[in-house]
Design an enzyme around this catalytic site. Structure first.
Site, mmCIF file in Angstrom:
data_model
loop_
_atom_site.group_PDB
_atom_site.id
_atom_site.type_symbol
_atom_site.label_atom_id
_atom_site.label_comp_id
_atom_site.label_asym_id
_atom_site.label_seq_id
_atom_site.Cartn_x
_atom_site.Cartn_y
_atom_site.Cartn_z
ATOM 1 N N LYS A 76 3.669 11.439 -11.148
ATOM 2 C CA LYS A 76 2.621 10.595 -11.880
ATOM 3 C C LYS A 76 3.431 9.536 -12.004
ATOM 4 C CE LYS A 76 -0.432 13.926 -14.299
ATOM 5 N NZ LYS A 76 -0.360 14.342 -15.627
ATOM 6 N N HIS A 125 0.278 18.558 -26.379
ATOM 7 C CA HIS A 125 0.152 16.906 -26.151
ATOM 8 C C HIS A 125 -0.961 16.399 -26.777
ATOM 9 C CE1 HIS A 125 3.379 17.334 -23.316
ATOM 10 N NE2 HIS A 125 3.429 16.045 -22.872
ATOM 11 N N ARG A 157 0.915 -1.113 0.076
ATOM 12 C CA ARG A 157 -0.122 -0.077 0.101
ATOM 13 C C ARG A 157 0.865 1.246 0.085
ATOM 14 N NH1 ARG A 157 -2.909 -3.152 3.519
ATOM 15 N NH2 ARG A 157 -4.725 -4.000 2.478
ATOM 16 N N GLU A 173 -3.935 17.463 -10.853
ATOM 17 C CA GLU A 173 -4.423 18.102 -12.152
ATOM 18 C C GLU A 173 -5.914 18.397 -11.938
ATOM 19 O OE1 GLU A 173 -2.309 16.421 -15.509
ATOM 20 O OE2 GLU A 173 -4.049 16.998 -16.806
ATOM 21 N N HIS A 197 -0.251 13.253 -28.895
ATOM 22 C CA HIS A 197 -0.976 11.870 -28.653
ATOM 23 C C HIS A 197 -1.537 11.258 -29.935
ATOM 24 C CE1 HIS A 197 -1.217 12.809 -24.097
ATOM 25 N NE2 HIS A 197 -0.074 12.411 -24.455
ATOM 26 N N LYS A 204 8.066 23.075 -13.094
ATOM 27 C CA LYS A 204 7.073 21.970 -12.899
ATOM 28 C C LYS A 204 6.883 21.880 -11.473
ATOM 29 C CE LYS A 204 5.576 17.426 -13.743
ATOM 30 N NZ LYS A 204 5.794 16.174 -14.501
ATOM 31 N N ASN A 254 0.344 19.902 -20.262
ATOM 32 C CA ASN A 254 0.045 19.379 -21.434
ATOM 33 C C ASN A 254 0.080 20.061 -22.879
ATOM 34 O OD1 ASN A 254 -0.418 16.775 -19.978
ATOM 35 N ND2 ASN A 254 -2.306 17.467 -19.372
ATOM 36 N N GLU A 289 10.521 18.812 -24.259
ATOM 37 C CA GLU A 289 9.836 19.192 -23.023
ATOM 38 C C GLU A 289 10.414 20.559 -22.338
ATOM 39 O OE1 GLU A 289 7.108 17.502 -21.891
ATOM 40 O OE2 GLU A 289 7.110 15.604 -22.568
ATOM 41 N N ARG A 327 -2.131 22.249 -13.712
ATOM 42 C CA ARG A 327 -1.076 21.378 -13.822
ATOM 43 C C ARG A 327 -1.567 20.711 -15.456
ATOM 44 N NH1 ARG A 327 1.284 16.339 -10.446
ATOM 45 N NH2 ARG A 327 2.486 15.651 -12.220
ATOM 46 N N HIS A 344 8.255 10.537 -27.875
ATOM 47 C CA HIS A 344 7.336 11.326 -27.224
ATOM 48 C C HIS A 344 7.567 12.891 -27.577
ATOM 49 C CE1 HIS A 344 4.343 12.627 -24.413
ATOM 50 N NE2 HIS A 344 5.212 13.387 -23.789
HETATM 51 N N1 GLY Z 1 3.821 15.004 -17.495
HETATM 52 C C1 GLY Z 1 2.918 15.814 -17.262
HETATM 53 C C2 GLY Z 1 2.555 16.116 -15.808
HETATM 54 O O1 GLY Z 1 3.452 15.625 -14.861
HETATM 55 O O2 GLY Z 1 1.593 16.363 -15.423
#
Ligand code: GLY
Length: 373
Positions: free
Chosen positions: A147, A252, A125, A241, A256, A231, A249, A189, A245, A270
């Site tokens: 993430k 993106h 957990r 998000e 995608h 970031k 993107n 990025e 946040r 990517h």
């Molecule tokens: N890579 C996008 C984020 O971490 O929200």
């Protein structure tokens, strides 16, 4: 002269942590991890390519500090971010009797960071883990912010968890072993941060990007530092998000769709898709009258001058029609109530979330972009 190590604090209350950035950070990994160890035991999971370059140095460093370790190397590549390797990594950690008082170490690029972060999130957990990102993309983006996840047959990153690391160690020197194409992909990025929120940083990149690509460590360090600072700020304000946040993107939604259209293959990495996507997002913003005429050409000029993929013409092989690409965008996981959401820009350094983007404007951008091929 001793290289300078810089620290960015990601301030998330009880889940706060440091990102240490600098040349040779890896050589001090054991010392950096020691305060978090309740007994001297870690498990290191890497991929075969990264392990061949950097694992022995890390293990020697742990040995010197008297820290017991177990290690596992998984196959390199995006295909590793799947259920089978999640099971393999998690069962390995259980077999090694990794407990909550131990640390799991993810040594690698975004694939290893996401997979091992997720494994750590579900193991008992939740056990603590350290990110040692070895690609530019992982240093500036995926290792920070918590993430984690895997890809499934239904799509990328659809299964995962928010699980913040305990520490991130970004060693600029390890970027020297990256193939140029991977480095430039990660740079996509980096450019994104300038475009979304810091025009001065974008201007700095216009000047120093070529030196960064050639291997200038001071330029690399500044670019990673500024990206991580940006970031960290965004993640602190919107960890899960709900709003801001989403700015991360930028580019993106286009990316995608292009990644799906090219089968997540070598045709488009990517970060390359992010760079092309950012150029398209600025083109769309300009056509909607949101930003100045010059903005998209300035974006494209910088990408081109770095030798990066900039236009759809830079993607080899066939691409589907503009309508099909629109269909792929509509499947994007960021769709809310069937409406496409885009990150658009008022200027370089000033992006925002646009909820009601007219479909015909997107279609005409894609049609013209395909016509340029
Ligand atoms: N890579 C996008 C984020 O971490 O929200």
């Amino acid at each position: 002269m001793k290289p300078i190590h810089q620290t960015v604090r990601v301030d998330l209350g009880a889940r706060s942590y440091d990102v240490v950035i600098g040349e040779g950070v890896l050589n001090g990994a054991a010392e950096a991890m020691a305060p978090f160890l309740r007994r001297k035991k870690v498990a290191v999971i890497s991929d075969e390519t990264v392990a061949s370059f950097h694992l022995s140095a890390l293990l020697a460093n742990l040995d010197d500090a008297g820290i017991e370790h177990a290690s596992l190397s998984l196959p390199s590549g995006e295909g590793t971010k799947d259920w089978a390797n999640l099971a393999r990594a998690t069962e390995f950690l259980l077999e090694q009797k990794i407990e909550r008082r131990d640390l799991v170490v993810a040594l690698g690029g975004g694939v290893i960071g996401d997979l091992i972060g997720f494994s750590s999130a579900i193991l008992r957990r939740g056990v603590r883990f350290v990110q040692i990102p070895t690609s530019l993309l992982a240093q500036v983006d995926s290792s920070v912010g918590g993430k984690t996840g895997i890809n499934t047959a239904q799509g990328k990153n659809l299964v995962g968890a928010f699980h913040q690391p305990t520490l991130v160690l970004a060693d600029i020197a390890v970027l020297d072993t990256l193939p140029k194409r991977d480095l430039l992909s990660g740079y996509g990025e980096v450019v994104k941060y300038g475009l979304l929120g810091d025009e001065a940083f974008f201007t700095w990149l216009e000047e120093h990007g070529p030196a960064l690509a050639r291997g200038d460590r001071a330029a690399r360090q500044h670019a990673v530092l500024r990206s991580v600072q940006m970031k960290a700020g965004i993640v602190e304000r919107d960890e899960t998000e709900e709003g801001e946040r989403a700015l991360l993107n930028l580019g993106h939604t286009f990316c995608h769709a292009l990644e799906k259209a090219t089968g997540y293959s070598d045709r488009l990495l990517h970060g390359e898709g992010v760079a092309i996507g950012c150029a398209l997002a600025f083109e769309l913003s300009m056509r909607l009258g949101l930003c100045a005429q010059e903005a998209p050409s300035r974006v494209r000029h910088h990408l081109k001058s770095m030798g990066m993929k900039t236009d759809l013409a830079d993607i080899s092989g066939d691409l589907p029609s503009a309508e099909s690409l629109m269909g792929l965008m509509a499947q994007d996981k960021k769709v809310i109530d069937g409406r496409l959401r885009f990150i658009l820009a008022k200027a370089i350094g000033s992006a925002f979330v646009a909820e009601h983007v007219p479909a015909d404007a997107v279609l005409s951008v894609m049609t013209d972009a395909l016509a340029g091929r």
